[in-house]
Design an enzyme around this catalytic site. Sequence first.
Site, PDB file in Angstrom:
ATOM      1  N   GLN A  40       0.819  -1.209   0.000  1.00  0.00           N
ATOM      2  CA  GLN A  40       0.000   0.000   0.000  1.00  0.00           C
ATOM      3  C   GLN A  40       0.859   1.268   0.000  1.00  0.00           C
ATOM      4  O   GLN A  40       2.053   1.216   0.287  1.00  0.00           O
ATOM      5  CB  GLN A  40      -0.911  -0.001   1.238  1.00  0.00           C
ATOM      6  N   ASP A  95       0.003   0.460  13.478  1.00  0.00           N
ATOM      7  CA  ASP A  95       0.340   1.750  14.095  1.00  0.00           C
ATOM      8  C   ASP A  95       0.596   1.621  15.589  1.00  0.00           C
ATOM      9  O   ASP A  95       1.144   2.532  16.207  1.00  0.00           O
ATOM     10  CB  ASP A  95      -0.783   2.773  13.830  1.00  0.00           C
ATOM     11  N   GLU A 114       0.904  -8.024  11.847  1.00  0.00           N
ATOM     12  CA  GLU A 114       0.675  -6.970  10.844  1.00  0.00           C
ATOM     13  C   GLU A 114       1.318  -7.418   9.539  1.00  0.00           C
ATOM     14  O   GLU A 114       2.469  -7.849   9.530  1.00  0.00           O
ATOM     15  CB  GLU A 114       1.287  -5.658  11.372  1.00  0.00           C
ATOM     16  N   ASP A 163      -7.900  -5.324  14.090  1.00  0.00           N
ATOM     17  CA  ASP A 163      -7.730  -3.900  13.785  1.00  0.00           C
ATOM     18  C   ASP A 163      -7.320  -3.791  12.323  1.00  0.00           C
ATOM     19  O   ASP A 163      -6.209  -3.402  11.981  1.00  0.00           O
ATOM     20  CB  ASP A 163      -6.647  -3.306  14.700  1.00  0.00           C
ATOM     21  N   SER A 164      -8.235  -4.176  11.460  1.00  0.00           N
ATOM     22  CA  SER A 164      -7.938  -4.259  10.027  1.00  0.00           C
ATOM     23  C   SER A 164      -8.221  -2.934   9.349  1.00  0.00           C
ATOM     24  O   SER A 164      -8.913  -2.082   9.905  1.00  0.00           O
ATOM     25  CB  SER A 164      -8.848  -5.308   9.397  1.00  0.00           C
TER      26      SER A 164
HETATM   27  N1  SAM Z   1      -8.208   1.737  12.489  1.00  0.00           N
HETATM   28  C1  SAM Z   1      -7.896   1.675  11.190  1.00  0.00           C
HETATM   29  C2  SAM Z   1      -9.004   2.001  10.246  1.00  0.00           C
HETATM   30  O1  SAM Z   1     -10.041   1.356  10.240  1.00  0.00           O
HETATM   31  O2  SAM Z   1      -8.818   2.961   9.522  1.00  0.00           O
HETATM   32  C3  SAM Z   1      -7.100   0.466  10.895  1.00  0.00           C
HETATM   33  C4  SAM Z   1      -5.694   0.777  11.273  1.00  0.00           C
HETATM   34  S1  SAM Z   1      -4.465  -0.389  11.115  1.00  0.00           S
HETATM   35  C5  SAM Z   1      -3.195   0.690  10.596  1.00  0.00           C
HETATM   36  C6  SAM Z   1      -4.851  -1.475   9.783  1.00  0.00           C
HETATM   37  C7  SAM Z   1      -3.658  -2.350   9.439  1.00  0.00           C
HETATM   38  O3  SAM Z   1      -4.114  -3.618   8.980  1.00  0.00           O
HETATM   39  C8  SAM Z   1      -2.758  -1.795   8.363  1.00  0.00           C
HETATM   40  O4  SAM Z   1      -1.512  -1.447   8.903  1.00  0.00           O
HETATM   41  C9  SAM Z   1      -2.647  -2.929   7.341  1.00  0.00           C
HETATM   42  O5  SAM Z   1      -1.349  -3.070   6.785  1.00  0.00           O
HETATM   43  C10 SAM Z   1      -3.053  -4.115   8.182  1.00  0.00           C
HETATM   44  N2  SAM Z   1      -3.536  -5.265   7.402  1.00  0.00           N
HETATM   45  C11 SAM Z   1      -4.271  -5.255   6.275  1.00  0.00           C
HETATM   46  N3  SAM Z   1      -4.500  -6.508   5.861  1.00  0.00           N
HETATM   47  C12 SAM Z   1      -3.888  -7.339   6.741  1.00  0.00           C
HETATM   48  C13 SAM Z   1      -3.758  -8.746   6.845  1.00  0.00           C
HETATM   49  N4  SAM Z   1      -4.313  -9.572   5.940  1.00  0.00           N
HETATM   50  N5  SAM Z   1      -3.052  -9.247   7.897  1.00  0.00           N
HETATM   51  C14 SAM Z   1      -2.492  -8.434   8.818  1.00  0.00           C
HETATM   52  N6  SAM Z   1      -2.579  -7.091   8.758  1.00  0.00           N
HETATM   53  C15 SAM Z   1      -3.275  -6.550   7.742  1.00  0.00           C
END
Ligand code: SAM
Length: 285
Positions: A40, A95, A114, A163-164
């Site tokens: 991303q 984060d 993550e 927390d996806s």
């Molecule tokens: N609170 C936030 C929102 O809804 O806007 C989500 C924040 S958090 C930074 C989401 C994280 O999920 C990202 O850093 C992303 O890289 C991670 N992510 C996405 N797909 C994933 C997966 N299949 N396994 C683990 N992490 C994943």
Amino acid sequence: MKTMKALNARRTEAREFQTPGAGVFFSVKKVLYSGRSRFQTIEIIRSRDYGRVLFLDGLVQTTERDEFYYHEMLVHPALASHPKPERVLVIGGGDGGALREVLKHPVKKATLVEIDGQVIDACRSHFPWLRAVFRDPRAELVVADGNVFIERTREKFDVIIVDSSDPVGPSTVLHQEAFYRKLKARLRPGGTIAAQAGSLMLHLDSHARKSVFLRRIFRHAGLYLGPVPTYPVGMWCYNFLSDRVDPLAARKLRVPKGLKFYNSEIHRAAFALPNFLKEKVGGRA
Ligand code: SAM
């Protein structure tokens, strides 16, 4: 509909289009990070009014000023209503905000999985108050796809926090029935799960679709709500899932001291749903 980058060409403003014609913008004081990982586009800015802001693929993930609304409401209902949360898994959340809230409970181990190590590194550098969280001896960091991790791990957890990001790209799988079945298989008896579920107004069809399959999997599969000022329409939904723990019947909520948003009154109120949402998802669990 969604731009991949939040920053405009002159890097003076960062925008999230929440629908094709509406969204939020931030005046940029400084661009702290702008890069592209395997997964991303990652941008971190210092904004005029909301402190540091993290965007992934042009979508606001967290802002320094209002992140506590989201992280406290994502994490504490599931941990506070669990009688003895010792082992916790956070999927996503690079984060570090959700992990910070988990570590406010007397847990023995908290594993964060993550997919994008570059998000963890960028946040570690530019959200300096989170460094201590990543250094906590109870915290374990795994850079892997949460869906693959949950298939392969032999560990079981008392609480799982999802927390996806929104259901696009690598996160899509984290919003599907098969994934929740795998989570259930890795839950210790009496375990609880909380997952971010999207906007109250913009993701109604997703709430309806998920509620149907989540009720097939878990005895208690309720939605709860909390405000997040910079997320689409300002009101966010979360899934609470458990076979044993009814979040409204928990005799004693274990609420850590010093929180800014969550408390036991908020916990109960959060499960009250507006009529249009109840109609869409067919009532509370
Ligand atoms: N609170 C936030 C929102 O809804 O806007 C989500 C924040 S958090 C930074 C989401 C994280 O999920 C990202 O850093 C992303 O890289 C991670 N992510 C996405 N797909 C994933 C997966 N299949 N396994 C683990 N992490 C994943």
